[in-house]
Design a protein around this motif. Sequence first.
Motif, mmCIF file in Angstrom:
data_model
loop_
_atom_site.group_PDB
_atom_site.id
_atom_site.type_symbol
_atom_site.label_atom_id
_atom_site.label_comp_id
_atom_site.label_asym_id
_atom_site.label_seq_id
_atom_site.Cartn_x
_atom_site.Cartn_y
_atom_site.Cartn_z
ATOM 1 N N HIS A 191 14.120 26.738 1.104
ATOM 2 C CA HIS A 191 14.467 25.945 -0.080
ATOM 3 C C HIS A 191 15.700 25.080 0.205
ATOM 4 O O HIS A 191 15.723 23.898 -0.120
ATOM 5 C CB HIS A 191 14.724 26.866 -1.266
ATOM 6 N N TRP A 192 16.711 25.669 0.802
ATOM 7 C CA TRP A 192 17.919 24.908 1.126
ATOM 8 C C TRP A 192 17.601 23.755 2.076
ATOM 9 O O TRP A 192 18.053 22.624 1.869
ATOM 10 C CB TRP A 192 18.957 25.840 1.753
ATOM 11 N N ALA A 193 16.814 24.033 3.126
ATOM 12 C CA ALA A 193 16.507 22.995 4.113
ATOM 13 C C ALA A 193 15.682 21.864 3.502
ATOM 14 O O ALA A 193 15.953 20.687 3.752
ATOM 15 C CB ALA A 193 15.762 23.612 5.303
ATOM 16 N N THR A 194 14.685 22.204 2.689
ATOM 17 C CA THR A 194 13.855 21.151 2.110
ATOM 18 C C THR A 194 14.588 20.397 1.008
ATOM 19 O O THR A 194 14.268 19.241 0.741
ATOM 20 C CB THR A 194 12.525 21.707 1.571
ATOM 21 N N ASP A 195 15.559 21.036 0.365
ATOM 22 C CA ASP A 195 16.389 20.331 -0.621
ATOM 23 C C ASP A 195 17.290 19.296 0.034
ATOM 24 O O ASP A 195 17.566 18.251 -0.535
ATOM 25 C CB ASP A 195 17.296 21.307 -1.376
ATOM 26 N N ASN A 196 17.767 19.607 1.227
ATOM 27 C CA ASN A 196 18.809 18.793 1.844
ATOM 28 C C ASN A 196 18.355 17.911 2.996
ATOM 29 O O ASN A 196 19.068 16.977 3.361
ATOM 30 C CB ASN A 196 19.936 19.708 2.340
ATOM 31 N N TYR A 197 17.224 18.210 3.591
ATOM 32 C CA TYR A 197 16.783 17.469 4.768
ATOM 33 C C TYR A 197 15.313 17.094 4.623
ATOM 34 O O TYR A 197 14.573 17.709 3.883
ATOM 35 C CB TYR A 197 16.979 18.303 6.036
ATOM 36 N N GLY A 198 14.899 16.122 5.370
ATOM 37 C CA GLY A 198 13.500 15.728 5.396
ATOM 38 C C GLY A 198 13.142 14.761 4.284
ATOM 39 O O GLY A 198 13.951 14.423 3.418
ATOM 40 N N SER A 199 11.902 14.317 4.356
ATOM 41 C CA SER A 199 11.364 13.391 3.369
ATOM 42 C C SER A 199 9.852 13.597 3.329
ATOM 43 O O SER A 199 9.313 14.468 4.004
ATOM 44 C CB SER A 199 11.684 11.948 3.748
ATOM 45 N N LEU A 200 9.175 12.765 2.570
ATOM 46 C CA LEU A 200 7.724 12.860 2.470
ATOM 47 C C LEU A 200 7.061 12.659 3.834
ATOM 48 O O LEU A 200 5.979 13.183 4.088
ATOM 49 C CB LEU A 200 7.215 11.830 1.461
ATOM 50 N N ARG A 201 7.735 11.948 4.740
ATOM 51 C CA ARG A 201 7.168 11.681 6.072
ATOM 52 C C ARG A 201 7.444 12.787 7.079
ATOM 53 O O ARG A 201 6.996 12.707 8.223
ATOM 54 C CB ARG A 201 7.710 10.358 6.593
ATOM 55 N N THR A 202 8.161 13.830 6.698
ATOM 56 C CA THR A 202 8.458 14.933 7.612
ATOM 57 C C THR A 202 7.164 15.690 7.927
ATOM 58 O O THR A 202 6.466 16.110 7.008
ATOM 59 C CB THR A 202 9.490 15.893 6.991
#
Length: 81
Positions: free
Chosen positions: A20-31
């Motif tokens: 949850h922390w990683a997806t909240d803070n990093y990445g985008s729809l293209r990840t």
Amino acid sequence: AVAAAAAGVVGAELFSGAFHWATDNYGSLRTPLVGAACAAFQGHHLQPWTITHRRACNNVHKIARAAAPLCVAAGALLPPP
């Protein structure tokens, strides 16, 4: 058995919190692989009230679909208690 169950619960909590922390803070729809999760997790911080307008099954169906095969496999492969 109790220690194994406790370790499983702690491990699941740690993984879900880190995810949850990683997806909240990093990445985008293209990840790759987790792009949709990144977009959804980041989006619920922009409009947090939207989750209250959805049915519960809408909020948990993806998790249930991922967990169901694991539960079936565990039931088939693990010996009865």
